[in-house]
Design a protein around this motif. Sequence first.
Motif, PDB file in Angstrom:
ATOM      1  N   ALA A 165      38.672  23.671  34.278  1.00  0.00           N
ATOM      2  CA  ALA A 165      39.806  22.934  34.819  1.00  0.00           C
ATOM      3  C   ALA A 165      40.223  23.515  36.166  1.00  0.00           C
ATOM      4  N   GLU A 166      40.914  22.706  36.940  1.00  0.00           N
ATOM      5  CA  GLU A 166      41.383  23.131  38.254  1.00  0.00           C
ATOM      6  C   GLU A 166      42.250  24.381  38.118  1.00  0.00           C
ATOM      7  N   PRO A 167      41.955  25.457  38.856  1.00  0.00           N
ATOM      8  CA  PRO A 167      42.741  26.689  38.733  1.00  0.00           C
ATOM      9  C   PRO A 167      44.176  26.499  39.215  1.00  0.00           C
ATOM     10  N   VAL A 168      45.112  27.172  38.524  1.00  0.00           N
ATOM     11  CA  VAL A 168      46.534  27.069  38.864  1.00  0.00           C
ATOM     12  C   VAL A 168      47.078  28.428  39.291  1.00  0.00           C
ATOM     13  N   THR A 169      46.966  29.407  38.411  1.00  0.00           N
ATOM     14  CA  THR A 169      47.505  30.735  38.686  1.00  0.00           C
ATOM     15  C   THR A 169      46.506  31.577  39.477  1.00  0.00           C
ATOM     16  N   ALA A 170      46.975  32.737  39.924  1.00  0.00           N
ATOM     17  CA  ALA A 170      46.079  33.667  40.610  1.00  0.00           C
ATOM     18  C   ALA A 170      44.931  34.073  39.693  1.00  0.00           C
ATOM     19  N   GLY A 171      45.251  34.296  38.421  1.00  0.00           N
ATOM     20  CA  GLY A 171      44.215  34.655  37.462  1.00  0.00           C
ATOM     21  C   GLY A 171      43.176  33.559  37.309  1.00  0.00           C
ATOM     22  N   ASP A 172      43.622  32.304  37.302  1.00  0.00           N
ATOM     23  CA  ASP A 172      42.688  31.180  37.204  1.00  0.00           C
ATOM     24  C   ASP A 172      41.691  31.194  38.360  1.00  0.00           C
ATOM     25  N   HIS A 173      42.192  31.446  39.568  1.00  0.00           N
ATOM     26  CA  HIS A 173      41.327  31.431  40.752  1.00  0.00           C
ATOM     27  C   HIS A 173      40.288  32.547  40.701  1.00  0.00           C
ATOM     28  N   VAL A 174      40.711  33.725  40.337  1.00  0.00           N
ATOM     29  CA  VAL A 174      39.780  34.844  40.271  1.00  0.00           C
ATOM     30  C   VAL A 174      38.729  34.605  39.195  1.00  0.00           C
ATOM     31  N   LEU A 175      39.163  34.143  38.033  1.00  0.00           N
ATOM     32  CA  LEU A 175      38.226  33.892  36.936  1.00  0.00           C
ATOM     33  C   LEU A 175      37.249  32.771  37.276  1.00  0.00           C
ATOM     34  N   THR A 225      30.278  39.330  42.123  1.00  0.00           N
ATOM     35  CA  THR A 225      31.067  39.557  40.908  1.00  0.00           C
ATOM     36  C   THR A 225      31.718  40.932  40.951  1.00  0.00           C
ATOM     37  N   ARG A 226      30.923  41.941  41.251  1.00  0.00           N
ATOM     38  CA  ARG A 226      31.445  43.316  41.298  1.00  0.00           C
ATOM     39  C   ARG A 226      32.533  43.445  42.352  1.00  0.00           C
ATOM     40  N   SER A 227      32.318  42.827  43.492  1.00  0.00           N
ATOM     41  CA  SER A 227      33.295  42.898  44.565  1.00  0.00           C
ATOM     42  C   SER A 227      34.610  42.250  44.149  1.00  0.00           C
ATOM     43  N   ALA A 228      34.534  41.086  43.487  1.00  0.00           N
ATOM     44  CA  ALA A 228      35.749  40.399  43.053  1.00  0.00           C
ATOM     45  C   ALA A 228      36.529  41.234  42.041  1.00  0.00           C
ATOM     46  N   LEU A 229      35.814  41.895  41.144  1.00  0.00           N
ATOM     47  CA  LEU A 229      36.484  42.719  40.138  1.00  0.00           C
ATOM     48  C   LEU A 229      37.236  43.874  40.795  1.00  0.00           C
ATOM     49  N   ARG A 230      36.685  44.401  41.894  1.00  0.00           N
ATOM     50  CA  ARG A 230      37.337  45.499  42.604  1.00  0.00           C
ATOM     51  C   ARG A 230      38.482  44.996  43.486  1.00  0.00           C
ATOM     52  N   SER A 231      38.230  43.924  44.218  1.00  0.00           N
ATOM     53  CA  SER A 231      39.246  43.419  45.142  1.00  0.00           C
ATOM     54  C   SER A 231      40.485  42.912  44.416  1.00  0.00           C
ATOM     55  N   TYR A 232      40.273  42.320  43.262  1.00  0.00           N
ATOM     56  CA  TYR A 232      41.392  41.726  42.530  1.00  0.00           C
ATOM     57  C   TYR A 232      41.765  42.562  41.312  1.00  0.00           C
ATOM     58  N   LYS A 253      49.904  41.511  35.021  1.00  0.00           N
ATOM     59  CA  LYS A 253      51.100  40.723  35.316  1.00  0.00           C
ATOM     60  C   LYS A 253      50.900  39.811  36.526  1.00  0.00           C
ATOM     61  N   ALA A 254      50.226  40.322  37.541  1.00  0.00           N
ATOM     62  CA  ALA A 254      50.033  39.533  38.763  1.00  0.00           C
ATOM     63  C   ALA A 254      49.187  38.292  38.535  1.00  0.00           C
ATOM     64  N   ALA A 255      48.419  38.255  37.450  1.00  0.00           N
ATOM     65  CA  ALA A 255      47.544  37.110  37.181  1.00  0.00           C
ATOM     66  C   ALA A 255      48.332  35.819  37.037  1.00  0.00           C
ATOM     67  N   ALA A 256      49.569  35.929  36.572  1.00  0.00           N
ATOM     68  CA  ALA A 256      50.405  34.738  36.390  1.00  0.00           C
ATOM     69  C   ALA A 256      51.107  34.324  37.671  1.00  0.00           C
ATOM     70  N   GLY A 257      50.947  35.107  38.734  1.00  0.00           N
ATOM     71  CA  GLY A 257      51.654  34.839  39.980  1.00  0.00           C
ATOM     72  C   GLY A 257      51.067  33.701  40.777  1.00  0.00           C
ATOM     73  N   LYS A 258      51.752  33.355  41.873  1.00  0.00           N
ATOM     74  CA  LYS A 258      51.293  32.280  42.735  1.00  0.00           C
ATOM     75  C   LYS A 258      50.063  32.726  43.522  1.00  0.00           C
ATOM     76  N   VAL A 287      49.538  36.334  45.646  1.00  0.00           N
ATOM     77  CA  VAL A 287      48.764  37.406  45.005  1.00  0.00           C
ATOM     78  C   VAL A 287      47.395  37.554  45.654  1.00  0.00           C
ATOM     79  N   ILE A 288      46.705  36.454  45.848  1.00  0.00           N
ATOM     80  CA  ILE A 288      45.345  36.500  46.379  1.00  0.00           C
ATOM     81  C   ILE A 288      45.355  36.875  47.861  1.00  0.00           C
ATOM     82  N   ALA A 289      46.302  36.325  48.593  1.00  0.00           N
ATOM     83  CA  ALA A 289      46.388  36.679  50.020  1.00  0.00           C
ATOM     84  C   ALA A 289      46.645  38.168  50.202  1.00  0.00           C
ATOM     85  N   LYS A 290      47.467  38.748  49.346  1.00  0.00           N
ATOM     86  CA  LYS A 290      47.763  40.180  49.430  1.00  0.00           C
ATOM     87  C   LYS A 290      46.505  41.012  49.204  1.00  0.00           C
ATOM     88  N   ALA A 291      45.692  40.593  48.241  1.00  0.00           N
ATOM     89  CA  ALA A 291      44.455  41.328  47.963  1.00  0.00           C
ATOM     90  C   ALA A 291      43.481  41.236  49.135  1.00  0.00           C
TER      91      ALA A 291
END
Length: 503
Positions: free
Chosen positions: A212-222, A257-264, A362-367, A371-375
């Motif tokens: 499904a279309e990602p909504v939260t920061a966690g959705d986008h990373v996953l 994949t490894r990079s995303a796990l570290r960056s986020y 906690k940040a996974a539920a954020g906008k 959240v993503i821009a900060k990372a």
Amino acid sequence: MADTKREIERKYESDDSGLPDLTGVAGVAAVVDKGVAQLDAVYHDTTDERLAAASITLRRRTGGSDAGWHLKFPVAPGVRDEIRAPLSDSVPPELAGLVRSRVREAELVPVVRLRSDRDVRDLLDADGRLLAEVSVDSVRAERLTGGGGSAQWTEIEVELADDGDPVFLDTVEKRLRKAGVQPSKSASKLARALAETAPRGRKRRLPQRSAAEPVTAGDHVLAYVRAQRDAVVALDPAVRQDEDDSVHRMRVATRRTRSALRSYGKVLDRAATDPIGAELKWLAGELGVDRDREVLTERLTAALAEVPPTLVSGPVGSRLLTWANASRGGSRRRLIGVLDSERYVALLDALDALINEPPLLKAAAGKPDKVIAKAVRKDFGRLSGLVTEAIELSPGQDRDVAVHEARKQAKRTRYAAEAAVLALGDPAKALARSMKSLQGLLGDHQDSVMVRQTLREISAVAHAAGESSFTYGVLYGREEGRAAAVEAALPGAWQAITGTTDV
């Protein structure tokens, strides 16, 4: 030994009226009756139908002109790559290996039996060349697992001849539709058989679809991690078959994949993801054994071709070829062993578990835009410090190391920006493009460092054999010049990036 064939076909519903007259189809000079063949195919899958969920089919078929084992991978709608192996009582090991990333440790068992009476017509052009094979298949399906039932139907199948023009299928379809024949609702006989013979109340694995279309920061990373996991799994058969660029693409997916796990790390708990990252690093290393040598070989070969013949002293070309081919066969066997290992399967299982039950913070539920821009900004900040350090250092080994570290961070920032595209849009796209360009520049410098090291090694071997090392010195000097050019261009390139970055 298995062989591969590209299969382009279309399927249509059929009734008692049979096959419409195709003699008037444009380009068809003759319709030749090839008779009726009795086909008996047993399809294999896991009990939870993992191959079917990925639109992959594995069957053992007797009858007809191509009896044997057939493994089909989807390429596009109506297009599949069919890999064949000789008839045997059990699944051939080479085919079992090609589906290992899907099947893992599960057993492949017979799930459906299809018996078909195939009435075949060949469509020929004016020169007698085959354009397509058209068949009317009367199919009887029987479920072999789970207490399922049976079904039967008739369908029309049009398969394009090898190297045929797919546009011809449009011409045939136009005639079929004019006669009232409609495209099949099922993509394959197996898909229809599984649907029509499924036990009542049983939930089947459906063909894989996008999340499904990602909504939260966690959705986008996953979503990004899921896409890379899917790429690794899908590329596994291509790597086993040594398809062009497949190893590189699989390696990139593991690195992303490894990079995303570290960056986020503020989105996914690194206490849970760091062990997975370590295994991804191991896999990338195994995939890179041949790839790194290939890159250096291409560079050395191109560099030698630019040297005037008067400056080539001794068997330099053959020395480079010997170095390039060293241990190629052994490393290839080693890579297949890695893909067959329990460690690799455990990594795939760990990625599945990460996606299905993510260790969200906690940040996974954020906008996402926050959240993503900060990372991404955090990664870019690290890169800024590394590039500044590289620019300020004097030429030499310390600068080489600093440029290498900046290159790795540019790659990480690029992947972080790629993962942010859905959330941040054009600014993330622009940053990813800038990072790719910077990564290429710094990568050219690192390649020069590695080439010079290789030249020293080959030169030493040549000298010990009594050969001239003059040409290796020429190549070394030219590589020094290329590295110096990168170092000179870096300040301007970095200034241009910092002046346009807006994340």
